[in-house]
Scaffold this motif. Structure first.
Motif, PDB file in Angstrom:
ATOM      1  N   LEU A 194       0.860  -1.172   0.000  1.00 31.76           N
ATOM      2  CA  LEU A 194       0.000   0.000   0.000  1.00 31.76           C
ATOM      3  C   LEU A 194       0.900   1.226   0.000  1.00 31.76           C
ATOM      4  CD1 LEU A 194      -2.858   1.338   0.574  1.00 31.76           C
ATOM      5  CD2 LEU A 194      -2.209   1.212   2.975  1.00 31.76           C
ATOM      6  N   THR A 195       0.619   2.184  -0.876  1.00 32.36           N
ATOM      7  CA  THR A 195       1.399   3.412  -0.955  1.00 32.36           C
ATOM      8  C   THR A 195       0.492   4.599  -0.679  1.00 32.36           C
ATOM      9  OG1 THR A 195       2.848   2.394  -2.604  1.00 32.36           O
ATOM     10  CG2 THR A 195       2.925   4.798  -2.421  1.00 32.36           C
ATOM     11  N   ILE A 196       0.950   5.497   0.202  1.00 33.10           N
ATOM     12  CA  ILE A 196       0.176   6.675   0.592  1.00 33.10           C
ATOM     13  C   ILE A 196       0.992   7.928   0.286  1.00 33.10           C
ATOM     14  CG2 ILE A 196      -0.962   7.891   2.488  1.00 33.10           C
ATOM     15  CD1 ILE A 196      -1.110   5.167   3.950  1.00 33.10           C
ATOM     16  N   ASN A 197       0.351   8.896  -0.345  1.00 38.35           N
ATOM     17  CA  ASN A 197       0.974  10.199  -0.553  1.00 38.35           C
ATOM     18  C   ASN A 197       0.766  10.984   0.743  1.00 38.35           C
ATOM     19  OD1 ASN A 197       1.130  13.053  -1.068  1.00 38.35           O
ATOM     20  ND2 ASN A 197       1.099  12.597  -3.246  1.00 38.35           N
ATOM     21  N   PRO A 198       1.827  11.358   1.464  1.00 32.82           N
ATOM     22  CA  PRO A 198       1.643  12.021   2.756  1.00 32.82           C
ATOM     23  C   PRO A 198       1.039  13.418   2.657  1.00 32.82           C
ATOM     24  CG  PRO A 198       3.965  11.898   2.216  1.00 32.82           C
ATOM     25  CD  PRO A 198       3.225  11.124   1.159  1.00 32.82           C
ATOM     26  N   SER A 199       1.145  14.061   1.520  1.00 35.86           N
ATOM     27  CA  SER A 199       0.583  15.404   1.350  1.00 35.86           C
ATOM     28  C   SER A 199      -0.916  15.374   1.093  1.00 35.86           C
ATOM     29  CB  SER A 199       1.265  16.126   0.195  1.00 35.86           C
ATOM     30  OG  SER A 199       2.640  16.261   0.450  1.00 35.86           O
ATOM     31  N   THR A 200      -1.361  14.447   0.249  1.00 37.99           N
ATOM     32  CA  THR A 200      -2.771  14.400  -0.152  1.00 37.99           C
ATOM     33  C   THR A 200      -3.543  13.256   0.496  1.00 37.99           C
ATOM     34  OG1 THR A 200      -2.328  12.950  -2.047  1.00 37.99           O
ATOM     35  CG2 THR A 200      -2.166  15.346  -2.414  1.00 37.99           C
ATOM     36  N   LEU A 201      -2.827  12.300   1.067  1.00 40.35           N
ATOM     37  CA  LEU A 201      -3.386  11.061   1.630  1.00 40.35           C
ATOM     38  C   LEU A 201      -4.054  10.185   0.579  1.00 40.35           C
ATOM     39  CD1 LEU A 201      -4.738  12.287   5.088  1.00 40.35           C
ATOM     40  CD2 LEU A 201      -2.514  11.281   4.533  1.00 40.35           C
ATOM     41  N   GLU A 202      -3.747  10.426  -0.687  1.00 39.16           N
ATOM     42  CA  GLU A 202      -4.210   9.525  -1.747  1.00 39.16           C
ATOM     43  C   GLU A 202      -3.468   8.206  -1.599  1.00 39.16           C
ATOM     44  OE1 GLU A 202      -4.323  10.978  -5.787  1.00 39.16           O
ATOM     45  OE2 GLU A 202      -4.566  13.013  -5.041  1.00 39.16           O
ATOM     46  N   THR A 203      -4.190   7.112  -1.834  1.00 40.76           N
ATOM     47  CA  THR A 203      -3.596   5.790  -1.664  1.00 40.76           C
ATOM     48  C   THR A 203      -3.755   4.953  -2.921  1.00 40.76           C
ATOM     49  OG1 THR A 203      -5.630   4.903  -0.742  1.00 40.76           O
ATOM     50  CG2 THR A 203      -4.040   5.788   0.819  1.00 40.76           C
ATOM     51  N   ARG A 204      -2.872   3.986  -3.039  1.00 38.18           N
ATOM     52  CA  ARG A 204      -2.979   2.999  -4.113  1.00 38.18           C
ATOM     53  C   ARG A 204      -2.381   1.690  -3.623  1.00 38.18           C
ATOM     54  NH1 ARG A 204       1.599   5.859  -5.551  1.00 38.18           N
ATOM     55  NH2 ARG A 204       3.373   4.583  -6.140  1.00 38.18           N
ATOM     56  N   VAL A 205      -2.821   0.625  -4.215  1.00 42.30           N
ATOM     57  CA  VAL A 205      -2.299  -0.703  -3.914  1.00 42.30           C
ATOM     58  C   VAL A 205      -1.561  -1.168  -5.153  1.00 42.30           C
ATOM     59  CG1 VAL A 205      -2.903  -3.043  -3.208  1.00 42.30           C
ATOM     60  CG2 VAL A 205      -4.227  -1.122  -2.367  1.00 42.30           C
ATOM     61  N   ASP A 206      -0.352  -1.676  -4.957  1.00 37.65           N
ATOM     62  CA  ASP A 206       0.487  -2.038  -6.103  1.00 37.65           C
ATOM     63  C   ASP A 206      -0.153  -3.042  -7.044  1.00 37.65           C
ATOM     64  OD1 ASP A 206       2.282  -0.239  -5.070  1.00 37.65           O
ATOM     65  OD2 ASP A 206       3.918  -1.691  -4.834  1.00 37.65           O
ATOM     66  N   ASP A 207      -0.974  -3.952  -6.525  1.00 32.10           N
ATOM     67  CA  ASP A 207      -1.604  -4.939  -7.409  1.00 32.10           C
ATOM     68  C   ASP A 207      -2.895  -4.422  -8.043  1.00 32.10           C
ATOM     69  OD1 ASP A 207      -3.511  -5.119  -5.365  1.00 32.10           O
ATOM     70  OD2 ASP A 207      -2.944  -7.151  -4.774  1.00 32.10           O
ATOM     71  N   GLY A 208      -3.292  -3.179  -7.711  1.00 32.34           N
ATOM     72  CA  GLY A 208      -4.466  -2.564  -8.317  1.00 32.34           C
ATOM     73  C   GLY A 208      -5.802  -2.981  -7.713  1.00 32.34           C
ATOM     74  N   ASP A 209      -5.794  -3.886  -6.747  1.00 33.93           N
ATOM     75  CA  ASP A 209      -7.031  -4.399  -6.149  1.00 33.93           C
ATOM     76  C   ASP A 209      -7.276  -3.710  -4.804  1.00 33.93           C
ATOM     77  OD1 ASP A 209      -9.288  -5.845  -5.478  1.00 33.93           O
ATOM     78  OD2 ASP A 209      -8.171  -7.685  -4.983  1.00 33.93           O
ATOM     79  N   PHE A 210      -7.939  -2.553  -4.837  1.00 34.21           N
ATOM     80  CA  PHE A 210      -8.237  -1.817  -3.606  1.00 34.21           C
ATOM     81  C   PHE A 210      -9.522  -2.394  -3.011  1.00 34.21           C
ATOM     82  CE2 PHE A 210      -9.047   1.666  -0.740  1.00 34.21           C
ATOM     83  CZ  PHE A 210      -7.766   2.034  -0.369  1.00 34.21           C
ATOM     84  N   ASN A 211      -9.377  -3.540  -2.366  1.00 31.24           N
ATOM     85  CA  ASN A 211     -10.525  -4.290  -1.842  1.00 31.24           C
ATOM     86  C   ASN A 211     -10.816  -3.915  -0.391  1.00 31.24           C
ATOM     87  OD1 ASN A 211      -8.463  -5.529  -0.449  1.00 31.24           O
ATOM     88  ND2 ASN A 211      -8.641  -7.491  -1.496  1.00 31.24           N
ATOM     89  N   THR A 212     -11.661  -4.688   0.269  1.00 33.94           N
ATOM     90  CA  THR A 212     -12.071  -4.419   1.647  1.00 33.94           C
ATOM     91  C   THR A 212     -10.876  -4.412   2.599  1.00 33.94           C
ATOM     92  OG1 THR A 212     -14.213  -5.438   1.215  1.00 33.94           O
ATOM     93  CG2 THR A 212     -13.586  -5.187   3.509  1.00 33.94           C
TER      94      THR A 212
ATOM     95  N   ALA B  96      -7.700  -3.722   1.926  1.00 29.16           N
ATOM     96  CA  ALA B  96      -6.906  -2.519   1.664  1.00 29.16           C
ATOM     97  C   ALA B  96      -7.606  -1.284   2.217  1.00 29.16           C
ATOM     98  CB  ALA B  96      -6.657  -2.368   0.166  1.00 29.16           C
ATOM     99  N   SER B  97      -8.885  -1.204   2.034  1.00 32.22           N
ATOM    100  CA  SER B  97      -9.656  -0.066   2.529  1.00 32.22           C
ATOM    101  C   SER B  97      -9.626   0.011   4.053  1.00 32.22           C
ATOM    102  CB  SER B  97     -11.098  -0.169   2.031  1.00 32.22           C
ATOM    103  OG  SER B  97     -11.866   0.887   2.522  1.00 32.22           O
ATOM    104  N   ALA B  98      -9.799  -1.117   4.711  1.00 30.75           N
ATOM    105  CA  ALA B  98      -9.834  -1.150   6.172  1.00 30.75           C
ATOM    106  C   ALA B  98      -8.504  -0.736   6.777  1.00 30.75           C
ATOM    107  CB  ALA B  98     -10.222  -2.553   6.650  1.00 30.75           C
ATOM    108  N   ILE B  99      -7.405  -1.272   6.270  1.00 32.07           N
ATOM    109  CA  ILE B  99      -6.103  -0.940   6.842  1.00 32.07           C
ATOM    110  C   ILE B  99      -5.715   0.494   6.503  1.00 32.07           C
ATOM    111  CG2 ILE B  99      -4.557  -1.808   5.037  1.00 32.07           C
ATOM    112  CD1 ILE B  99      -4.165  -2.341   8.838  1.00 32.07           C
ATOM    113  N   THR B 100      -6.110   0.968   5.332  1.00 27.79           N
ATOM    114  CA  THR B 100      -5.845   2.365   4.963  1.00 27.79           C
ATOM    115  C   THR B 100      -6.542   3.314   5.924  1.00 27.79           C
ATOM    116  OG1 THR B 100      -5.552   1.826   2.629  1.00 27.79           O
ATOM    117  CG2 THR B 100      -6.103   4.114   3.154  1.00 27.79           C
TER     118      THR B 100
END
Length: 76
Positions: free
Chosen positions: A31-49, A51-55
């Motif tokens: 999981l990668t988070i931009n500290p300025s905007t808090l935008e997130t992405r998951v390297d495998d592209g599957d932003f599932n439950t 990923a959402s919960a831990i984010t």
């Protein structure tokens, strides 16, 4: 049935925060988070439950403490 997702912060460039995460202690996703905007992405592209919960837990901890935690756990 419950879910337990764990994450640990790993080294990353100054402009992003990275976590390895997964179910229980299987750190098989990133999981990668931009500290300025808090935008997130998951390297495998599957932003599932999971990923959402831990984010949400990581971002809430950052907002409360002012820094990104070294480790985080979500359990339901």
């Amino acid at each position: 049935m419950g879910m337990m997702v764990v994450a640990r912060r790993v080294e990353a460039p100054a402009d992003e925060v990275r976590y390895e995460f997964g179910f229980e202690d299987k750190f098989d996703r990133v999981l990668t988070i931009n500290p300025s905007t808090l935008e997130t992405r998951v390297d495998d592209g599957d932003f599932n439950t999971a990923a959402s919960a831990i984010t949400a837990k990581i971002v809430n901890a950052r907002r409360s403490a002012g820094d990104f935690p070294a480790r985080m756990m979500f359990a339901s």
